[in-house]
Design a protein around this motif. Structure first.
Motif, mmCIF file in Angstrom:
data_model
loop_
_atom_site.group_PDB
_atom_site.id
_atom_site.type_symbol
_atom_site.label_atom_id
_atom_site.label_comp_id
_atom_site.label_asym_id
_atom_site.label_seq_id
_atom_site.Cartn_x
_atom_site.Cartn_y
_atom_site.Cartn_z
ATOM 1 N N THR A 31 0.978 -1.458 -0.142
ATOM 2 C CA THR A 31 -0.126 -0.022 0.174
ATOM 3 C C THR A 31 0.828 1.166 0.006
ATOM 4 O O THR A 31 1.687 1.307 1.002
ATOM 5 N N TYR A 32 0.698 2.069 -1.220
ATOM 6 C CA TYR A 32 1.419 3.447 -1.049
ATOM 7 C C TYR A 32 0.634 4.676 -1.083
ATOM 8 O O TYR A 32 1.160 5.672 -1.200
ATOM 9 N N ALA A 33 -0.725 4.757 -0.829
ATOM 10 C CA ALA A 33 -1.324 5.579 -0.520
ATOM 11 C C ALA A 33 -2.741 5.421 0.429
ATOM 12 O O ALA A 33 -3.113 3.911 0.668
ATOM 13 N N ILE A 34 -3.274 6.482 1.122
ATOM 14 C CA ILE A 34 -4.359 6.158 1.817
ATOM 15 C C ILE A 34 -5.511 7.237 1.331
ATOM 16 O O ILE A 34 -5.374 8.258 1.232
ATOM 17 N N PRO A 35 -6.641 6.736 0.850
ATOM 18 C CA PRO A 35 -7.656 7.394 0.490
ATOM 19 C C PRO A 35 -8.200 8.526 1.444
ATOM 20 O O PRO A 35 -8.024 8.496 2.489
ATOM 21 N N TRP A 36 -8.309 9.865 0.936
ATOM 22 C CA TRP A 36 -8.822 10.675 1.887
ATOM 23 C C TRP A 36 -10.178 11.213 1.537
ATOM 24 O O TRP A 36 -11.008 11.634 2.253
ATOM 25 N N ASP A 37 -10.765 10.799 0.223
ATOM 26 C CA ASP A 37 -12.186 10.988 0.089
ATOM 27 C C ASP A 37 -12.591 10.071 -0.972
ATOM 28 O O ASP A 37 -11.590 9.498 -1.638
ATOM 29 N N MET A 38 -13.961 10.044 -1.383
ATOM 30 C CA MET A 38 -14.311 9.344 -2.594
ATOM 31 C C MET A 38 -15.630 9.992 -2.971
ATOM 32 O O MET A 38 -16.439 10.255 -1.986
ATOM 33 N N GLY A 39 -15.712 10.240 -4.054
ATOM 34 C CA GLY A 39 -16.907 10.795 -4.722
ATOM 35 C C GLY A 39 -17.770 10.121 -5.353
ATOM 36 O O GLY A 39 -17.309 9.293 -6.018
ATOM 37 N N PRO A 40 -19.260 10.572 -5.477
ATOM 38 C CA PRO A 40 -19.905 9.723 -6.270
ATOM 39 C C PRO A 40 -19.597 9.936 -7.929
ATOM 40 O O PRO A 40 -19.264 11.112 -7.877
ATOM 41 N N SER A 41 -19.879 8.973 -8.576
ATOM 42 C CA SER A 41 -19.928 9.335 -10.113
ATOM 43 C C SER A 41 -20.870 8.375 -10.539
ATOM 44 O O SER A 41 -21.345 7.276 -10.315
ATOM 45 N N GLY A 42 -21.095 8.664 -11.551
ATOM 46 C CA GLY A 42 -22.019 7.979 -12.401
ATOM 47 C C GLY A 42 -22.443 8.282 -13.726
ATOM 48 O O GLY A 42 -22.200 9.490 -14.103
ATOM 49 N N VAL A 43 -23.443 7.764 -14.500
ATOM 50 C CA VAL A 43 -23.960 8.067 -15.815
ATOM 51 C C VAL A 43 -25.562 8.543 -15.682
ATOM 52 O O VAL A 43 -26.181 7.616 -15.304
ATOM 53 N N PHE A 44 -25.919 9.758 -16.018
ATOM 54 C CA PHE A 44 -27.198 10.027 -15.792
ATOM 55 C C PHE A 44 -27.816 10.463 -17.082
ATOM 56 O O PHE A 44 -26.994 11.098 -17.930
ATOM 57 N N TYR A 45 -28.848 9.991 -17.445
ATOM 58 C CA TYR A 45 -29.346 10.465 -18.950
ATOM 59 C C TYR A 45 -30.872 10.278 -18.917
ATOM 60 O O TYR A 45 -31.471 9.789 -17.824
ATOM 61 N N LYS A 46 -31.336 10.932 -19.993
ATOM 62 C CA LYS A 46 -32.938 10.934 -20.134
ATOM 63 C C LYS A 46 -33.266 9.665 -20.821
ATOM 64 O O LYS A 46 -32.719 9.524 -22.120
ATOM 65 N N ALA A 47 -34.063 8.462 -20.371
ATOM 66 C CA ALA A 47 -34.074 7.418 -21.227
ATOM 67 C C ALA A 47 -34.797 7.721 -22.542
ATOM 68 O O ALA A 47 -34.647 7.092 -23.356
ATOM 69 N N GLU A 48 -35.654 8.674 -22.543
ATOM 70 C CA GLU A 48 -36.586 8.888 -23.814
ATOM 71 C C GLU A 48 -35.565 9.437 -24.948
ATOM 72 O O GLU A 48 -35.508 9.069 -25.992
ATOM 73 N N LEU A 49 -34.306 10.177 -24.411
ATOM 74 C CA LEU A 49 -33.415 10.579 -25.653
ATOM 75 C C LEU A 49 -32.483 9.616 -25.690
ATOM 76 O O LEU A 49 -32.108 9.537 -27.040
ATOM 77 N N PHE A 50 -32.161 8.623 -24.966
ATOM 78 C CA PHE A 50 -31.205 7.571 -25.207
ATOM 79 C C PHE A 50 -31.918 6.639 -25.962
ATOM 80 O O PHE A 50 -31.099 5.841 -26.804
ATOM 81 N N SER A 51 -32.884 6.259 -26.079
ATOM 82 C CA SER A 51 -33.741 5.317 -26.713
ATOM 83 C C SER A 51 -33.712 5.844 -28.463
ATOM 84 O O SER A 51 -33.935 4.906 -29.192
ATOM 85 N N LYS A 52 -33.532 6.809 -28.658
ATOM 86 C CA LYS A 52 -33.516 7.527 -29.882
ATOM 87 C C LYS A 52 -32.310 7.184 -30.737
ATOM 88 O O LYS A 52 -31.626 7.257 -31.169
#
Length: 156
Positions: free
Chosen positions: A135-156
């Motif tokens: 181990t060479y580092a210790i996390p100091w935080d973690m943030g949320p990440s993800g993909v957000f999209y409008k389903a109706e636009l994605f289906s086109k």
């Protein structure tokens, strides 16, 4: 002679005399240099907010936090590690770069120190702090990440 020119000359003389005193040893500063920390904006600001509490608990400690841009921080840190000189005492680094930095062989192995903290983080997140089983580092935080999209636009 204008007041501005006088001020510039006086300032220049003070700087020159200070440099000469340092050069010839007239200034004897036998104190330890401050602990040097490199960080980009968000971690640097967070660390600076913690400094009063840290200074109260460790009055003998001197800490200097240099705030570098994210890209500057990465490039400068890797260059210092690769050259073997100029690296800070502590660096806030992005977790996805830990293994690259560790591969230089110049980071401190934190395996024993970090072991009690490992269970506080998701395995996949902690894995980024490890290189060749150490181990060479210790996390100091973690943030949320993800993909957000409008389903109706994605289906086109």
């Amino acid at each position: 002679m204008s007041a501005t020119l006088k001020l510039l000359i006086c300032g220049g003389l003070v700087i020159a005399m200070s440099l000469l005193a340092l050069w010839f040893g007239a200034v004897d500063d036998d104190s330890d240099p401050p602990l040097l920390v490199w960080a980009w904006n968000t971690p640097a600001k967070s660390l600076r907010q913690l400094m009063p509490e840290y200074a109260e608990a460790h009055p003998e400690a001197r800490v200097r936090i240099d705030m570098l841009g994210s890209n500057m921080s990465r490039a400068r840190f890797l260059l210092a590690l690769s050259a073997g000189v100029g690296a800070p005492d502590v660096a806030m680094i992005e977790i996805q770069n830990v293994q690259q930095y560790a591969s230089t062989g110049t980071l401190t192995d934190l395996t024993e120190l970090a072991a009690p903290l490992q269970s506080s983080f998701p395995t996949a997140f902690w894995h980024n702090c490890v290189w060749q089983g150490r181990t060479y580092a210790i996390p100091w935080d973690m943030g949320p990440s993800g993909v957000f999209y409008k389903a109706e636009l994605f289906s086109k």
